[in-house]
Design a protein around this motif. Structure first.
Motif: not given
Length: 330
Positions: A82-84, A94-105
């Motif tokens: 996320h920080s990167y 650049f886009f974040l293509a990942s498990s966007i929840h609940p990891y960010i939270s």
């Protein structure tokens, strides 16, 4: 021609070239994207989030007309990635293509991350795990209500397997609350992997497990589904939603979804380049609407749902409030 005239001509020509160049640059502003795009996966290679990102990247290249590469930046439960991502340019490369929840939270709540949900512009939650309340098939209870009433009548007897910190664990606590119980009223057994927790339920070492429904399919013959922790029933399971199961109590619990694989942009990208954001979202939606691509994803047990930015953001935001409450109560 005099030297003075030559200088004047050169100045005029230079101005014309600059104006033309500026006009070309302005004219190509809407031609985005015109260079390689990078998808950042905040988890390791080979996992469900990584596989989803790579397949979507391959398909979206056709929609956007530029190559899309995928890089993994794992560590800290997604926090490193996320920080990167947030430190990369916010111009749509650049886009974040990942498990966007609940990891960010979770990173925000548990790791004191310097970012917040407002730093992300969520595009879509493509594939979300919905937790399943699954009971060992040999037990006599016919519903979640019957199981929970038996647990209430026999404090500490019923064993429930969960993975620590998972949405399954919190969904268990929400249902216990609905029945006026706490985790001390049952025997919650924790396992470090979902596979181990499911195996315990299938083998009768525990009475109930609360984990992602998709991952429970391999043990379907050994368990009985009691409820799904979502707003809608799942076609793969003959089970009501949790709130349907709780109707005898006359109460409802909030829906807390599991791992949501999808894509997010920088919030500043959406603010500064709204047309680019809409173009990216439209390309993503078109890719998932492709019947052949959706069929390919299904073969690999990957979802292809289009929730869109508004609904995705709503789910993540409401789930954040649930996670925050339980974090504060620890």
């Amino acid at each position: 021609m005099s030297f003075k005239a030559i200088r004047r001509f050169a100045a005029i020509a230079g101005f014309a070239v600059a104006t033309l160049a500026g006009g070309i640059q302005a004219g190509t502003a809407d031609d985005w994207p015109n260079q390689q795009i990078t998808f950042v996966v905040a988890l390791g290679p080979g996992g469900s989030a990584d596989r989803t990102a790579r397949l979507v990247a391959q398909r979206m290249q056709d929609e956007l007309g530029v190559p899309i590469r995928v890089v993994n930046q794992e560590g800290g439960g997604g926090h490193v990635g996320h920080s990167y991502f947030l430190n990369m340019p916010d111009d749509g490369t650049f886009f974040l293509a990942s498990s966007i929840h609940p990891y960010i939270s979770n990173a925000i709540l548990e790791l004191d991350a310097e970012y917040s949900l407002d730093d992300f512009a969520f595009v879509n939650g493509q594939w979300t795990d919905i937790d399943l309340f699954a009971m060992n098939k040999d037990l006599p209870y016919g519903s979640l209500d019957e199981f929970m009433k038996a647990a209430k009548e026999n404090p500490g007897k019923m064993k429930i397997s969960v993975v620590p910190g998972s949405t399954g664990y919190i969904n268990t606590l929400l249902v216990l609350e609905a029945y006026g119980m706490s985790e001390d009223d049952v025997n919650i057994v924790t396992y470090e992997s979902g596979s181990a927790a499911r195996t315990a339920a299938a083998g009768g070492q525990v009475d109930l497990t609360v984990l992602g429904a998709d991952g429970t399919v391999p043990i379907a013959e050994y368990i009985k589904p009691l409820a799904v922790a979502g707003d809608d029933r799942l076609p793969e399971w003959d089970a009501p939603t949790v709130n349907e199961a709780l109707e005898p109590l006359g109460v409802k619990v909030p829906s807390l979804v599991g791992s949501m694989r999808g894509i997010a942009a920088h919030a500043s990208f959406k603010e500064k380049y709204p047309e680019r954001f809409e173009k990216f979202a439209a390309a993503y939606k078109a890719a998932l609407a492709d019947a052949d691509f959706a069929a390919d994803l299904k073969k690999q047990k990957i979802g292809a749902e289009w929730l869109g930015p508004e609904r995705t953001t709503q789910i993540i935001t409401s789930n954040f409030d649930i996670l925050k409450r339980f974090q504060e109560e620890k």
